[in-house]
Scaffold this active site. Sequence first.
Site, PDB file in Angstrom:
ATOM      1  N   LEU A 579       0.836  -1.203   0.000  1.00 28.79           N
ATOM      2  CA  LEU A 579       0.000   0.000   0.000  1.00 28.79           C
ATOM      3  C   LEU A 579       0.870   1.251   0.000  1.00 28.79           C
ATOM      4  O   LEU A 579       0.494   2.295  -0.508  1.00 28.79           O
ATOM      5  CB  LEU A 579      -0.885   0.028   1.251  1.00 28.79           C
ATOM      6  N   GLY A 580       2.019   1.150   0.641  1.00 31.92           N
ATOM      7  CA  GLY A 580       2.886   2.317   0.700  1.00 31.92           C
ATOM      8  C   GLY A 580       4.138   2.008   1.475  1.00 31.92           C
ATOM      9  O   GLY A 580       4.243   0.969   2.126  1.00 31.92           O
ATOM     10  N   GLY A 583       8.595   5.631   6.683  1.00 33.21           N
ATOM     11  CA  GLY A 583       9.917   5.853   7.243  1.00 33.21           C
ATOM     12  C   GLY A 583      10.557   4.568   7.735  1.00 33.21           C
ATOM     13  O   GLY A 583      11.744   4.342   7.544  1.00 33.21           O
ATOM     14  N   PHE A 584       9.772   3.718   8.345  1.00 36.99           N
ATOM     15  CA  PHE A 584      10.397   2.572   8.989  1.00 36.99           C
ATOM     16  C   PHE A 584       9.926   1.258   8.424  1.00 36.99           C
ATOM     17  O   PHE A 584      10.157   0.214   9.003  1.00 36.99           O
ATOM     18  CB  PHE A 584      10.131   2.621  10.492  1.00 36.99           C
ATOM     19  N   VAL A 587       3.950  -0.889   4.175  1.00 39.06           N
ATOM     20  CA  VAL A 587       2.590  -1.206   4.595  1.00 39.06           C
ATOM     21  C   VAL A 587       1.935  -2.082   3.526  1.00 39.06           C
ATOM     22  O   VAL A 587       1.928  -1.739   2.345  1.00 39.06           O
ATOM     23  CB  VAL A 587       1.754   0.066   4.813  1.00 39.06           C
ATOM     24  N   LYS A 601       1.678  -3.181   8.778  1.00 39.02           N
ATOM     25  CA  LYS A 601       2.909  -2.405   8.642  1.00 39.02           C
ATOM     26  C   LYS A 601       4.074  -3.260   9.113  1.00 39.02           C
ATOM     27  O   LYS A 601       4.090  -3.725  10.245  1.00 39.02           O
ATOM     28  CB  LYS A 601       2.792  -1.146   9.488  1.00 39.02           C
ATOM     29  N   ASP A 702       4.631  14.390  14.164  1.00 37.47           N
ATOM     30  CA  ASP A 702       4.881  14.242  12.735  1.00 37.47           C
ATOM     31  C   ASP A 702       3.582  14.293  11.939  1.00 37.47           C
ATOM     32  O   ASP A 702       3.297  13.448  11.109  1.00 37.47           O
ATOM     33  CB  ASP A 702       5.625  12.933  12.477  1.00 37.47           C
TER      34      ASP A 702
END
Length: 912
Positions: A579-580, A583-584, A587, A601, A702
């Site tokens: 899905l995407g 940063g870490f 997903v 995730k 964030d």
Amino acid sequence: MMKHALGLGGSYIYRIVWVFFVLVTSVRSQDAEVMNILKDMINAPISFQWTDPDICKWKHIVCDSTKHVTSIQIGNQNLQGSLPKELEKLTRLESFECQSNSLAGSFPYLSKSLRKLRIRGNMFNFIPNDFFKGMSNLQDVRIDDNPFPQWQVPESLKDCVSLRTFSAQNVGFIGTIPDFFGSDGPFPGLVYLALSGNYLEGALPASLSGSPIENLLVNGQHSNFKLNGTIAVLQNMTSLKQVWVNGNSFTGPIPDLSHHDQLVDLNLRDNQLTGVVPPSLTSLQSLKVVNLTNNFLQGPPPMFRDGVQVDNIIDRRRNQFCTNMLGQPCNALVNVLLSIVETLGYPLEFAKNWQGNDPCANKWIGIVCYNENISVINFQNMGLTGTISPSFVKLQSVTKLLIANNGLTGTIPIELTSMPLLKELDASNNQLYGKVPSFRKDVVLKLNGNPDIGNDKPISPSTSSSSNNINSERNTEKIVGVVVGIIILLGLVVLLVVKFKKKLKHRGKVQNPTTIVVHPRHYENGSPAMTSITSGGEGNIATLISPMRNTYQVEVGNMLISIKVLREVTNNFSENNILGKGGFGIVYKGELQDGTKIAVKRMQLGLVDEKGLSEFMSEIAVLTKVRHKHLVALLGYCLEENERLLVFEYMPQGALSVHLFNWKREGLKPLEWKPRLGIALDVARGVEYLHGLTQQIFIHRDLKPSNILLGDDMRAKVSDFGLVRHAPDGKTSVQTRLAGTFGYMAPEYAATGRLTTKVDVYSFGVILMEMITGRKALDNNLPEEDVLLAAWFRRMLQNKDSFLTMIDPTIEVDEETLHSISIVAELAGHCCARDPCQRPDMSYVVNVLSPLIEVWRPTDQPEVDDIYGINFDVTLPEALKRWQAFEGRNSLDLTYSDSSMHPSGNNTNSNI
Ligand SMILES: *[C@@H]1O[C@H](CO)[C@@H](O)[C@H](O)[C@H]1NC(C)=O
Ligand SMILES: *[C@@H]1O[C@H](CO)[C@@H](O)[C@H](O)[C@H]1NC(C)=O
Ligand SMILES: *[C@@H]1O[C@H](CO)[C@@H](O)[C@H](O)[C@H]1NC(C)=O
Ligand SMILES: *[C@@H]1O[C@H](CO)[C@@H](O)[C@H](O)[C@H]1NC(C)=O
């Protein structure tokens, strides 16, 4: 003899003078000492010229003739730092003013000589509960807008017998308004009482009746709290000049205000007030501003005198006036029905339902019509209190009058015997008393279940007007209240115990391990995180100790999901399911057997270093604590092998950033203004919740459009809590390792790492700017001075023409939209103020945004609790289903239902 005496006297005098001198100088030097400590701790700027050895010559300081400091006035000086506890040693201090700075830390005790205290608009995060003890000279107290941890209006305030002004807005007050603010209380001189923007609940205390208070500001209590009950007590507060009770849950009618000849400003909006606006209000000569929007007011739309500023009463939300024409009377039938419910206190249930000017055509609840005449009144089982109105007699066509099973008191009015067509009167099961008037023979009377009916004198008297009776009635009410309270409490305790036991039992059943202790050294060599597993009897609390020595307590329960399951549902983490990438980690989309979708995730392997792991644990720790409809819900997680995974609800429309910036590429339609506004409000609510949590304040750190996810209904939820920090123990400012995203990062945070909730407010402001302009927070393709959106936006905002050009060209701008955009633009600027203290808090933001969103239909349901009750003691698919059912069921009233909030009294402090 003479000489001897003189000599003796001389030495005495010398000694006395010397002692006196020492005393005076030591006292003087004590004040000087304190002032020098203060000077250091607040980093007194050069402009103060606090250099003279004689502190009485210092600017902003006033001394008395004995060189004692009596006044310190250092408001509005951009001061940082904190106040020394030595300030208490300024024994003659009468006035302490440090409003509108950024002073932080505990507020110290001060001398009992104090008369004036003005400390609003700072960052003080503590003030002792007994601060006011013995402060019998204190007249003027303004402590608004400080991030104190939640506390109750302190009892010690009662010592301030000289109190005239008490202004404590946005100070974290919880509980109820105590009953000592009335004229019989300790402060007969109190004229200004401001408690807006707190977490107060319950009623306006009856003790306010007869008080000389002139300014009463209790508006905008935070959602989930809110003041309630009626505002009847205002009737006896005839000195009132300004009344702000807006943004609460008050019910019942507006009381008679005919004796309020000084009342200038009355704000009642955003409550649940009912009934007819009394003529005593519309004709009030002193009145200048009145706000009534967003209640359930009934009867003719009120027409005020020329020159009275009235908010837009008619066509905005909820008020149930019978017509849209100011001053136009209602139909006769409507007037009769309104006078009938008047003696019942204008119940909310009727007010919500009785629309328009024709009870029969609009099928009013409780009214049954036949041939356009009312034939039956059916008010049974509606929890009504009050008395039976004699006005029923005006409904000549009624054949059945059914008012059984309520809490009605008083007698049966004799007028009812002259209703020509009446066939049945059922008033059984109420609290009626007195002689039953004689009805025609053919009328069926049902009066059983009224213990006192037929008795001339009811057992518990409530007819008489003597104050004794009223008092005794009040007392019985109190006693009944206390007894009921105790019973409820006992019930709760029993419930809790039972629940707790169940939980314990449940925990006992969990097949798997219980205490997971993760040792730092194991991260170093990259071995699995779950190292030693001990089976403790403690149930399934997993204590995970990260290398940073932060201990996170995580409730695991059935939130632990095995890697096997997650592999299955994501097609072994197939590329196609991505899905995407964040940063870490990455997903993935997952699909359970029954078709429900989840987002998984997965921390990137190799990236699970100390930082990654701590971030991961932080996210779990936060997510298990926070539940809100505008925060993406954690459904479970996995800590197996080398893997760290989080399972979230799936947000089908993806990130806001895509809809704002990449819509073309993704073949999407650009967002119109209204959905943008809705998204902004959702995000604001989510963040407000994070900031306003009872035990700890969470700071997201964030916020940005790629962390805002959308559902199919385009409602938004905030995600990515990896960077969330909770401010420990109520402290609202913490120093941290810098984290976040450039372009969204507040300047003071970028510069000093000082983290407060205002950091999120800044980021939110930038997001608003992005929504307005369609421009990214940081655009390196632009000329140097335009790279940073916040700076560019602020410049553009200054003039009207450039303002128009900066609006995202994909937004269709009509007049209404433009108005809305300009308010949001101003809000965005406000949120991005350079000085964090100048930025509003999120609840203010919510209050500005919510009225901008139109509500299409009145909501019948009360506000829904913002916190989801998800029970993870069930399987994942089951939890998901229940949770979705919960969302679906509430989707209607969640739709902007709590727009009842209102800008809290942020501008009431202008006189400071
Ligand atoms: C007012 O709110 C309190 C809790 O906030 C509740 O216990 C009470 O029943 C409410 N009273 C009314 C009249 O709604
Ligand atoms: C107002 O004052 C009168 C007289 O003291 C009293 O009888 C009445 O109950 C008061 N009303 C309210 C709403 O407090
Ligand atoms: C109340 O109404 C006045 C007059 O229309 C308006 O200027 C003001 O903004 C309103 N205040 C609030 C808090 O709605
Ligand atoms: C009922 O309504 C009709 C007209 O709608 C009227 O002529 C008649 O008098 C009414 N009956 C009563 C009892 O009011």
